[in-house]
Design a protein around this motif. Structure first.
Motif, short mmCIF file in Angstrom:
data_model
loop_
_atom_site.label_atom_id
_atom_site.label_comp_id
_atom_site.label_asym_id
_atom_site.label_seq_id
_atom_site.Cartn_x
_atom_site.Cartn_y
_atom_site.Cartn_z
N ASP A 184 8.72 7.20 3.31
CA ASP A 184 8.87 5.76 3.06
C ASP A 184 7.57 5.01 3.30
N ALA A 185 6.79 5.47 4.30
CA ALA A 185 5.53 4.77 4.60
C ALA A 185 4.57 4.85 3.42
N MET A 186 4.47 6.04 2.80
CA MET A 186 3.59 6.20 1.64
C MET A 186 4.07 5.33 0.49
N TYR A 187 5.38 5.28 0.32
CA TYR A 187 5.92 4.44 -0.75
C TYR A 187 5.59 2.97 -0.50
N ASP A 188 5.71 2.52 0.77
CA ASP A 188 5.40 1.12 1.09
C ASP A 188 3.92 0.83 0.83
N ASN A 189 3.05 1.80 1.17
CA ASN A 189 1.61 1.59 0.92
C ASN A 189 1.32 1.46 -0.57
N ILE A 190 1.92 2.34 -1.35
CA ILE A 190 1.72 2.27 -2.79
C ILE A 190 2.27 0.97 -3.36
N ASN A 191 3.41 0.54 -2.81
CA ASN A 191 4.01 -0.71 -3.26
C ASN A 191 3.10 -1.89 -2.95
N SER A 192 2.53 -1.89 -1.72
CA SER A 192 1.62 -2.98 -1.35
C SER A 192 0.37 -2.97 -2.21
N ILE A 193 -0.12 -1.76 -2.53
CA ILE A 193 -1.29 -1.66 -3.42
C ILE A 193 -0.97 -2.23 -4.79
N ALA A 194 0.23 -1.91 -5.29
CA ALA A 194 0.64 -2.45 -6.59
C ALA A 194 0.71 -3.97 -6.57
N ILE A 195 1.23 -4.53 -5.45
CA ILE A 195 1.29 -6.00 -5.33
C ILE A 195 -0.11 -6.59 -5.31
N SER A 196 -1.02 -5.96 -4.56
CA SER A 196 -2.41 -6.45 -4.51
C SER A 196 -3.06 -6.39 -5.89
N LEU A 197 -2.79 -5.32 -6.61
CA LEU A 197 -3.35 -5.21 -7.96
C LEU A 197 -2.80 -6.30 -8.88
N ASN A 198 -1.53 -6.62 -8.71
CA ASN A 198 -0.95 -7.71 -9.52
C ASN A 198 -1.62 -9.04 -9.21
N LYS A 199 -1.84 -9.29 -7.90
CA LYS A 199 -2.52 -10.54 -7.52
C LYS A 199 -3.94 -10.58 -8.08
N ALA A 200 -4.63 -9.45 -7.95
CA ALA A 200 -5.99 -9.40 -8.49
C ALA A 200 -5.99 -9.61 -10.00
N SER A 201 -4.97 -9.10 -10.66
CA SER A 201 -4.87 -9.29 -12.10
C SER A 201 -4.68 -10.77 -12.44
N VAL A 202 -3.83 -11.46 -11.64
CA VAL A 202 -3.62 -12.90 -11.88
C VAL A 202 -4.92 -13.66 -11.68
N LYS A 203 -5.65 -13.35 -10.59
CA LYS A 203 -6.91 -14.04 -10.33
C LYS A 203 -7.94 -13.76 -11.42
N SER A 204 -7.96 -12.51 -11.88
CA SER A 204 -8.90 -12.18 -12.95
C SER A 204 -8.57 -12.95 -14.22
#
Length: 325
Positions: A181-201
């Motif tokens: 579950d921890a690895m899944y949460d990390n990947i999920n947080s990375i995906a959220i960060s990538l989405n935010k970065a995409s919005v800013k870009s």
């Protein structure tokens, strides 16, 4: 009395004759012997192997039996020459560029020769013509292909078994991802960060597009700087002049520092010699007092009755000149 036995013999003979006719017809129908009386033409085809084809096998065209295999023999080149006896009524449907292949009656049945294909603008065959052999696919080839498919399927299932074992035992990246579950949460947080970065870009790209559109708008400073060479050259000259002035000022300040550091120079004497500074100060004070005295003498001269008229005339001329302006 004599007519009755004679009549009975005639009837018996008649029935026997009719029975023989029906028997002969049945034999001809069952054995297809009636085809012997049909007109035939011969065609030849050459196979590399006939896969158990025998003399008397049927010849098919579009699912219709049109003849039989008349002869099978091996030529000096070790190819098999098959002679086909074809009904002349089927001649008009067989084209010269038609192909032949060996098939079976059903999945496991007698071997037959199949005639197929041919182009519409090709001529029809003539007696004695040779037909080309098309690609054949025997039962043996089918079994070999099935065997290879089984081997491939076995390899695939073996690999899938290994993969499924790793998935269930937390081995490998995917197995850990599915069970940790921890690895899944990390990947999920990375995906959220990538989405935010995409919005800013996207916002950054929109801002750049807006800025570039303003640069393309005529009359703006940015457009003039980019497109107008006169404005650019003028700014370039101003910058060069400013650089020259900066260099001159730096040289002046360096000279001033050097002169001020030298006690023998004029500025050095003024800065380092107290007597010279005091003397200069007294001179300035005397000049200021002399200026005040000159002002007082001038006022006294203006009030003198001998010079009063002169100064009044000068004042009138000054006012007149000012009104004319």
């Amino acid at each position: 009395m004599n007519e009755s036995p004679r009549k009975r013999n005639i009837l018996v003979g008649l029935f026997i004759f009719i029975g023989l006719i029906f028997l002969l017809a049945g034999i001809l129908m069952v054995g297809n012997l009636h085809e012997t009386f049909k007109k035939k033409m011969q065609l030849v085809t050459v196979f590399d192997e006939v896969n158990g084809l025998q003399t008397g096998a049927n010849v098919w065209l579009s699912g219709v039996k049109i003849g039989k295999v008349k002869n099978i023999r091996i030529n000096p080149s070790r190819n098999v020459l098959v002679t086909l006896a074809i009904e002349e009524s089927a001649q008009q449907f067989i084209l010269k560029d038609a192909n032949t292949k060996i098939g079976t009656d059903g999945l496991i049945g007698n071997k037959v020769v199949i005639i197929y294909g041919g182009t519409a603008n090709s001529a029809t065959v003539q007696d004695g013509d040779t037909l080309l052999v098309g690609s054949t696919y025997s039962t043996e080839n089918m079994m070999i292909t099935l065997q290879k498919n089984n081997e491939n399927l076995l390899a695939i299932t073996t690999d899938f078994k290994k993969i499924s074992h790793k998935l269930t035992t937390n081995e490998g990246t995917v197995g850990k991802l599915l069970n940790d579950d921890a690895m899944y949460d990390n990947i999920n947080s990375i995906a959220i960060s990538l989405n935010k970065a995409s919005v800013k870009s996207e916002k950054l790209i929109a801002s750049l597009n807006e800025y570039s559109s303003k640069l393309n708008k005529k009359g703006t400073l940015g457009n003039d700087l980019v497109t107008d060479t006169i404005v650019f050259n003028s700014i370039k000259k101003s910058v060069l002049e400013l650089q020259k002035m900066t260099k001159s000022a730096n040289v002046f300040m360096d000279n001033l520092k050097e002169a001020s550091a030298n006690p023998n120079s004029t500025i050095g004497v003024l800065l380092h010699d107290e007597k010279s500074g005091a003397s200069l100060k007294r001179t300035i004070e005397n000049l200021e007092s002399s200026s005040e005295k000159l002002d007082e003498d001038l006022k006294a001269a203006q009030s003198n009755f001998l010079l009063r008229g002169y100064f009044k005339d000068k004042e009138k001329e000054a006012k007149k000149a000012a009104s004319q302006k």
